[in-house]
Design a protein around this motif. Sequence first.
Motif, mmCIF file in Angstrom:
data_model
loop_
_atom_site.group_PDB
_atom_site.id
_atom_site.type_symbol
_atom_site.label_atom_id
_atom_site.label_comp_id
_atom_site.label_asym_id
_atom_site.label_seq_id
_atom_site.Cartn_x
_atom_site.Cartn_y
_atom_site.Cartn_z
ATOM 1 N N GLN A 38 0.911 -1.211 0.032
ATOM 2 C CA GLN A 38 -0.102 0.092 0.062
ATOM 3 C C GLN A 38 0.860 1.178 0.147
ATOM 4 O OE1 GLN A 38 -2.856 0.282 3.442
ATOM 5 N NE2 GLN A 38 -4.416 1.237 2.203
ATOM 6 N N LYS A 42 -3.594 5.424 -1.394
ATOM 7 C CA LYS A 42 -4.197 4.248 -2.548
ATOM 8 C C LYS A 42 -4.664 3.061 -1.660
ATOM 9 C CE LYS A 42 -1.687 5.407 -6.571
ATOM 10 N NZ LYS A 42 -0.868 5.077 -7.714
ATOM 11 N N GLU A 43 -5.556 2.181 -2.307
ATOM 12 C CA GLU A 43 -6.099 1.102 -1.495
ATOM 13 C C GLU A 43 -4.916 0.006 -1.586
ATOM 14 O OE1 GLU A 43 -10.746 1.355 -2.812
ATOM 15 O OE2 GLU A 43 -9.413 -0.519 -3.392
#
Length: 122
Positions: A38, A42-43
């Motif tokens: 990660q 962001k995911e």
Amino acid sequence: VQVVESGGGQVQAGGSLRLSCAASGYTASTYCMAWFRQVPGKEREEVAYIDWRGITSYAGSVKGRFTISQDNAKNLLYLQMNSLKPEDTAMYYCAANSGGYCYRGPANFVFWGQGSQVTVSS
């Protein structure tokens, strides 16, 4: 269950690093373990999976460069990362599910390590 990663660091593009993950207190006879990564904003994204039979799968972005493996006798999981690119820079997490087959995505994992930072400079 405790999951602890180690082995992150900084490397130049094209270099290699190996991450390790120690899973203690995990007694399931069938399981899936995985690496995710990660970056801020962001995911969390998948990197690689391995199950109790040694069957592996990889994200397209790392296939051919990264290798996930395990040492069952020592309850250790590894991620060998070769030909690293700046876009591989991220916090890398080791994760384990509660038993059974691998299903993709972080929502299918319940035990997580604290993360290990990998930074690749150009």
